[in-house]
Enzyme design. Structure first.
Site, PDB file in Angstrom:
ATOM      1  N   TRP A 160       0.807  -1.218   0.000  1.00 47.33           N
ATOM      2  CA  TRP A 160       0.000   0.000   0.000  1.00 47.33           C
ATOM      3  C   TRP A 160       0.840   1.269   0.000  1.00 47.33           C
ATOM      4  O   TRP A 160       0.289   2.362  -0.125  1.00 47.33           O
ATOM      5  CB  TRP A 160      -0.882   0.014   1.274  1.00 47.33           C
TER       6      TRP A 160
ATOM      7  N   LYS B 280      -3.206  -8.461  -7.176  1.00 49.18           N
ATOM      8  CA  LYS B 280      -3.741  -8.586  -5.819  1.00 49.18           C
ATOM      9  C   LYS B 280      -3.042  -7.483  -5.019  1.00 49.18           C
ATOM     10  O   LYS B 280      -1.877  -7.599  -4.637  1.00 49.18           O
ATOM     11  CB  LYS B 280      -3.447  -9.972  -5.232  1.00 49.18           C
ATOM     12  N   HIS B 281      -3.745  -6.397  -4.861  1.00 43.98           N
ATOM     13  CA  HIS B 281      -3.147  -5.254  -4.176  1.00 43.98           C
ATOM     14  C   HIS B 281      -3.374  -5.390  -2.672  1.00 43.98           C
ATOM     15  O   HIS B 281      -4.140  -6.251  -2.225  1.00 43.98           O
ATOM     16  CB  HIS B 281      -3.783  -3.957  -4.698  1.00 43.98           C
TER      17      HIS B 281
ATOM     18  N   GLY C 274       6.634  -6.341  -0.676  1.00 44.15           N
ATOM     19  CA  GLY C 274       6.019  -6.316   0.647  1.00 44.15           C
ATOM     20  C   GLY C 274       6.964  -6.831   1.706  1.00 44.15           C
ATOM     21  O   GLY C 274       8.189  -6.698   1.581  1.00 44.15           O
ATOM     22  N   SER C 275       6.392  -7.444   2.722  1.00 45.17           N
ATOM     23  CA  SER C 275       7.181  -7.877   3.881  1.00 45.17           C
ATOM     24  C   SER C 275       7.895  -9.205   3.597  1.00 45.17           C
ATOM     25  O   SER C 275       7.541  -9.933   2.668  1.00 45.17           O
ATOM     26  CB  SER C 275       6.253  -8.041   5.080  1.00 45.17           C
TER      27      SER C 275
ATOM     28  N   GLU D 273      10.502  -7.985  -3.848  1.00 49.61           N
ATOM     29  CA  GLU D 273      11.003  -6.668  -3.429  1.00 49.61           C
ATOM     30  C   GLU D 273      10.549  -6.502  -1.983  1.00 49.61           C
ATOM     31  O   GLU D 273       9.378  -6.232  -1.739  1.00 49.61           O
ATOM     32  CB  GLU D 273      10.399  -5.559  -4.304  1.00 49.61           C
ATOM     33  N   LEU D 274      11.472  -6.665  -1.040  1.00 48.94           N
ATOM     34  CA  LEU D 274      11.072  -6.707   0.371  1.00 48.94           C
ATOM     35  C   LEU D 274      11.581  -5.475   1.134  1.00 48.94           C
ATOM     36  O   LEU D 274      11.813  -4.430   0.548  1.00 48.94           O
ATOM     37  CB  LEU D 274      11.556  -8.024   0.981  1.00 48.94           C
TER      38      LEU D 274
ATOM     39  N   GLU E 156      13.527  -3.368  10.535  1.00 51.80           N
ATOM     40  CA  GLU E 156      13.031  -2.224   9.762  1.00 51.80           C
ATOM     41  C   GLU E 156      11.947  -1.508  10.569  1.00 51.80           C
ATOM     42  O   GLU E 156      10.915  -2.110  10.877  1.00 51.80           O
ATOM     43  CB  GLU E 156      12.439  -2.739   8.440  1.00 51.80           C
TER      44      GLU E 156
HETATM   45  P1  NAP Z   1       2.733  -7.028   3.489  1.00 51.64           P
HETATM   46  O1  NAP Z   1       1.924  -7.168   4.694  1.00 51.64           O
HETATM   47  O2  NAP Z   1       3.681  -8.100   3.159  1.00 51.64           O
HETATM   48  O3  NAP Z   1       1.719  -6.780   2.284  1.00 51.64           O
HETATM   49  C1  NAP Z   1       2.161  -6.682   0.951  1.00 51.64           C
HETATM   50  C2  NAP Z   1       1.206  -7.433   0.073  1.00 51.64           C
HETATM   51  O4  NAP Z   1       1.313  -8.829   0.377  1.00 51.64           O
HETATM   52  C3  NAP Z   1      -0.252  -7.074   0.317  1.00 51.64           C
HETATM   53  O5  NAP Z   1      -0.946  -7.130  -0.896  1.00 51.64           O
HETATM   54  C4  NAP Z   1      -0.722  -8.163   1.262  1.00 51.64           C
HETATM   55  O6  NAP Z   1      -2.101  -8.389   1.223  1.00 51.64           O
HETATM   56  C5  NAP Z   1       0.023  -9.349   0.708  1.00 51.64           C
HETATM   57  N1  NAP Z   1       0.216 -10.451   1.638  1.00 51.64           N
HETATM   58  C6  NAP Z   1       0.312 -10.417   2.976  1.00 51.64           C
HETATM   59  N2  NAP Z   1       0.532 -11.651   3.461  1.00 51.64           N
HETATM   60  C7  NAP Z   1       0.567 -12.479   2.390  1.00 51.64           C
HETATM   61  C8  NAP Z   1       0.759 -13.877   2.234  1.00 51.64           C
HETATM   62  N3  NAP Z   1       0.960 -14.678   3.279  1.00 51.64           N
HETATM   63  N4  NAP Z   1       0.730 -14.402   0.997  1.00 51.64           N
HETATM   64  C9  NAP Z   1       0.541 -13.604  -0.066  1.00 51.64           C
HETATM   65  N5  NAP Z   1       0.346 -12.280   0.006  1.00 51.64           N
HETATM   66  C10 NAP Z   1       0.376 -11.722   1.233  1.00 51.64           C
HETATM   67  O7  NAP Z   1       3.605  -5.709   3.507  1.00 51.64           O
HETATM   68  P2  NAP Z   1       3.113  -4.251   3.847  1.00 51.64           P
HETATM   69  O8  NAP Z   1       3.080  -4.124   5.315  1.00 51.64           O
HETATM   70  O9  NAP Z   1       1.901  -3.912   3.101  1.00 51.64           O
HETATM   71  O10 NAP Z   1       4.294  -3.405   3.210  1.00 51.64           O
HETATM   72  C11 NAP Z   1       5.383  -3.029   3.947  1.00 51.64           C
HETATM   73  C12 NAP Z   1       6.607  -3.848   3.608  1.00 51.64           C
HETATM   74  O11 NAP Z   1       6.830  -3.827   2.202  1.00 51.64           O
HETATM   75  C13 NAP Z   1       7.838  -3.248   4.227  1.00 51.64           C
HETATM   76  O12 NAP Z   1       8.668  -4.262   4.719  1.00 51.64           O
HETATM   77  C14 NAP Z   1       8.487  -2.535   3.065  1.00 51.64           C
HETATM   78  O13 NAP Z   1       9.851  -2.324   3.222  1.00 51.64           O
HETATM   79  C15 NAP Z   1       8.178  -3.468   1.950  1.00 51.64           C
HETATM   80  N6  NAP Z   1       8.280  -2.772   0.666  1.00 51.64           N
HETATM   81  C16 NAP Z   1       9.310  -3.107  -0.175  1.00 51.64           C
HETATM   82  C17 NAP Z   1       9.475  -2.429  -1.368  1.00 51.64           C
HETATM   83  C18 NAP Z   1      10.590  -2.769  -2.320  1.00 51.64           C
HETATM   84  O14 NAP Z   1      10.510  -2.371  -3.461  1.00 51.64           O
HETATM   85  N7  NAP Z   1      11.625  -3.477  -1.911  1.00 51.64           N
HETATM   86  C19 NAP Z   1       8.590  -1.408  -1.710  1.00 51.64           C
HETATM   87  C20 NAP Z   1       7.558  -1.099  -0.834  1.00 51.64           C
HETATM   88  C21 NAP Z   1       7.422  -1.805   0.351  1.00 51.64           C
HETATM   89  P3  NAP Z   1      -3.072  -7.799   2.382  1.00 51.64           P
HETATM   90  O15 NAP Z   1      -2.958  -6.341   2.333  1.00 51.64           O
HETATM   91  O16 NAP Z   1      -4.390  -8.303   1.978  1.00 51.64           O
HETATM   92  O17 NAP Z   1      -2.561  -8.388   3.664  1.00 51.64           O
END
Ligand code: NAP
Length: 467
Positions: free
Chosen positions: A132, A156-157, A208-209, A230-231, A362
Site C-alpha cells: 500500500w 492482488k493489491h 512487501g514484507s 522486493e522486500l 526495519e
Molecule cells: P505485506 O503485509 O507483506 O503486504 C504486501 C502485500 O502482500 C499485500 O498485498 C498483502 O495483502 C500481501 N500479503 C500479505 N501476506 C501475504 C501472504 N501470506 N501471501 C501472499 N500475500 C500476502 O507488507 P506491507 O506491510 O503492506 O508493506 C510493507 C513492507 O513492504 C515493508 O517491509 C516494506 O519495506 C516493503 N516494501 C518493499 C518495497 C521494495 O521495493 N523493496 C517497496 C515497498 C514496500 P493484504 O494487504 O491483503 O494483507
C-alpha cells in the site's frame, strides 16, 4: 463472500465496504486471464506501446482524483501523492517510448548458421502482489514492462487499497487495454496461493514484507514458477564530513520522513563521524521535533498519518520497548497524537544497541536512528551489519572517497550525495533479505520473459532431404 472496509487512517473511520473474491471468482479470473494472454501476446509492439502511452496521459489528467484515493486509503499527503503519480506517468511513458529497443532481438554471432538470435517473448499470466505504500507506483513498476512484453496480469493489491487498485484497472481499460489483460482482484493474502498453485499462472512478483515474500516464494517454488521479491530495507545514510552539513541533514530528514517514513529504501540509519555528532544531534533534535503531522489534505502538515492505527501502534510500541529495554534513547517525539486517526510524532533515536532488533530490523514509520562512528571503517562495518541489502547512500565533499565507501556497501543500490532516488531508467531491487530480482528499465522486462533462442541453419534443407 467476505466483506472488508476502507479504513481511513486520517480519521479512524470505517468507510465503503468491498467484497472479497470467492473460489468461483478465482477460477473465472484464471480462465479470463489465460484467454486474454492468447491474443495479447500476438498484439504488435506498437499497439501495446500505444496503450502504455495513453495510460500515462490518463494518470496525468486524473492526478487530483487519484491522489485523493490514496490520501483516504493510506494517508499520503496530496503533494506527495502527486509526486508519486508523476513517477507513474514517467514509467508508463518510458516503456511506451523505448518499446522497440527494450524488446529488440539480440543477435548472436555464429559462422555456421544463417542467423542466430534471442527473442524476448512473454511467459503468460502473472500475479502481482503489491503493498500500500506507493499504490500506483508499485503497480506501474511491475505492470508497464510486463504488459509491454505481452504478459497478462492479475493484481492482488494490499487490502487497504481498494480504490486505487480498481483505478489501475479502470485506467488501463480507458487507455484501450483489451478486457482481462489486467484484472484487479480483491483477494486476501492467503488466496494468493490458490492462484499460484494453478498451472495457468506462470510467475509472481511480490513487493512487501519478508513474511509475505517467503510465503509466496515457497508456493511458487513448489510449483516451479518464477518469483520476484522486493522486500524491506534498513538503508544506511553515511555522512563522511561536515561540508554543507545542515543541507545534508535537511536532505536526510526530508527523505526519511517522506511517506511518513513508510518507504522500503528510506535511509533508516543515519551514520555520522564522531567529530560532527554533537552538531548533528542538536540540529536533528530541533528539526525532527518541529515536524508536524496532519491529515493528507492539510497543507501545513509536514507528514501524514501512518497507513493504519495498527501500523502506528506497532511503530510506537517498537521504539518504546527499545527504550525500556535500554536498547535506544528517544531524544524527541515517538508518541501517539491525542486525535482520531493513525498519527504519531516523528522520532529521533540515539544510543542504539547495534545488536538489538531496533538496529537490525526495519522501523516502518517516521523514526530516525542516529549512530556515531569513529571512522570510515566502522561506518562501513555498521552499514553492512544488517541482513537487508536494498540501498545505501554516502555523503561527502570528496566524491572519490565517497565512491570507495559506496562500493563497499552490500546492497542493490548504492548512491553518492543522494538517497532513495527512483527513475524509470534506474534498476530497482536488493539482495539478502531485501529480496531478489530487479525492476525498471531493461531489467524490468527481463524477469518474466522467455529468452527464446532462434537459429536458422545454413544447411540446404532440400538437399539433405534428397540424400
Ligand atoms: P505485506 O503485509 O507483506 O503486504 C504486501 C502485500 O502482500 C499485500 O498485498 C498483502 O495483502 C500481501 N500479503 C500479505 N501476506 C501475504 C501472504 N501470506 N501471501 C501472499 N500475500 C500476502 O507488507 P506491507 O506491510 O503492506 O508493506 C510493507 C513492507 O513492504 C515493508 O517491509 C516494506 O519495506 C516493503 N516494501 C518493499 C518495497 C521494495 O521495493 N523493496 C517497496 C515497498 C514496500 P493484504 O494487504 O491483503 O494483507
Amino acid at each position: 463472500m467476505t466483506e472488508f472496509h476502507l479504513e481511513n487512517p486520517n480519521n479512524g473511520q470505517s468507510e465503503e465496504a468491498f467484497s472479497r473474491i470467492d473460489n468461483d471468482g478465482i477460477q473465472d479470473v484464471l480462465t479470463r486471464t489465460t484467454k486474454a494472454f492468447a491474443s495479447w501476446r500476438e498484439t504488435d509492439i506498437d499497439t501495446r506501446a500505444a496503450v502504455l502511452e495513453k495510460t500515462a496521459d490518463i494518470y496525468e489528467q486524473k492526478t487530483d482524483e487519484l491522489a485523493d484515493h490514496i490520501g483516504r486509503e493510506m494517508g499520503k499527503p496530496t503533494d506527495q501523492a502527486k509526486a508519486e503519480l508523476q513517477i507513474v506517468v514517467d514509467i508508463y511513458r518510458y516503456y511506451a517510448q523505448h518499446a522497440h529497443e527494450l524488446l529488440a532481438d539480440q543477435e548472436l554471432y555464429s559462422d555456421d548458421a544463417q542467423r542466430t538470435f534471442v527473442a524476448k517473448e512473454p511467459l503468460g499470466p502473472l500475479v502481482g502482489v503489491m503493498p500500500w505504500n506507493f499504490p500506483y507506483y508499485q503497480v506501474a513498476r511491475f505492470a508497464a514492462p510486463n504488459l509491454l512484453l505481452g504478459n497478462t496480469i492479475v493484481l492482488k493489491h494490499a487490502s487497504i487499497c481498494p480504490l486505487s487498485s480498481q483505478a489501475c484497472q479502470d485506467i488501463f481499460a480507458e487507455a484501450g487495454l483489451p478486457d482481462d489483460v489486467f484484472i484487479n482482484v480483491y483477494a486476501s493474502g492467503k488466496q494468493v496461493a490458490e492462484f499460484l498453485e494453478d498451472k495457468r499462472i506462470k510467475g509472481v512478483s511480490l513487493t512487501g514484507s519478508e513474511v509475505a515474500g517467503a510465503s509466496v516464494a515457497e508456493t511458487a517454488g513448489k510449483h516451479l514458477k518464477k518469483s520476484l521479491l522486493e522486500l524491506g530495507g534498513n538503508d544506511p545514510f553515511i555522512v563522511l564530513d561536515d561540508s554543507n552539513l545542515e543541507w545534508v541533514l535537511d536532505q536526510y530528514v526530508a527523505i526519511r520522513m517522506t511517506n511518513t517514513g513508510q518507504v522500503c529504501n528510506a535511509p533508516k540509519r543515519l551514520i555520522v563521524m564522531e567529530d560532527i555528532y554533537d552538531r548533528v544531534l542538536d540540529y536533528l533534535t530541533e528539526k525532527i521535533g518541529n515536524l508536524k503531522p496532519g491529515a493528507y489534505n492539510e497543507p501545513d502538515a509536514d507528514f501524514g498519518p501512518l497507513s493504519s492505527v495498527g501500523a502506528r501502534d506497532e511503530v510506537v510500541e517498537t521504539i518504546t520497548a527499545a527504550e525500556q529495554n535500554g536498547d535506544a534513547r528517544i531524544v524527541v517525539g515517538g508518541d501517539k497524537l491525542d486525535r482520531e486517526g493513525a498519527y504519531m510524532n516523528a522520532a529521533l533515536l540515539t544510543d542504539v544497541n547495534r545488536d538489538a532488533d531496533i538496529a537490525k530490523g526495519e522501523v516502518f514509520g517516521p523514526v530516525a536512528l542516529l549512530f556515531k562512528v569513529k571512522d570510515v571503517e566502522e561506518a562501513v562495518e555498521l552499514a553492512n551489519d544488517v541482513d537487508y541489502g536494498l540501498g545505501g547512500s554516502v555523503w561527502g565533499s570528496d566524491v572519490e572517497t565517497a565512491e570507495k565507501v559506496a562500493r563497499r556497501l552490500e546492497c542493490g543500490m548504492s548512491l553518492v550525495n543522494e538517497a532513495s532516488t527512483i527513475k524509470p531508467d534506474l534498476p530497482f531491487g536488493g539482495i539478502g533479505r531485501s529480496g531478489y530480482g530487479r525492476e525498471l528499465n531493461e531489467w524490468g522486462v527481463e524477469e518474466f520473459v522467455n529468452q527464446k533462442l532462434y537459429r536458422f541453419s545454413t544447411q540446404d534443407y532440400k538437399l539433405s532431404q534428397e540424400k
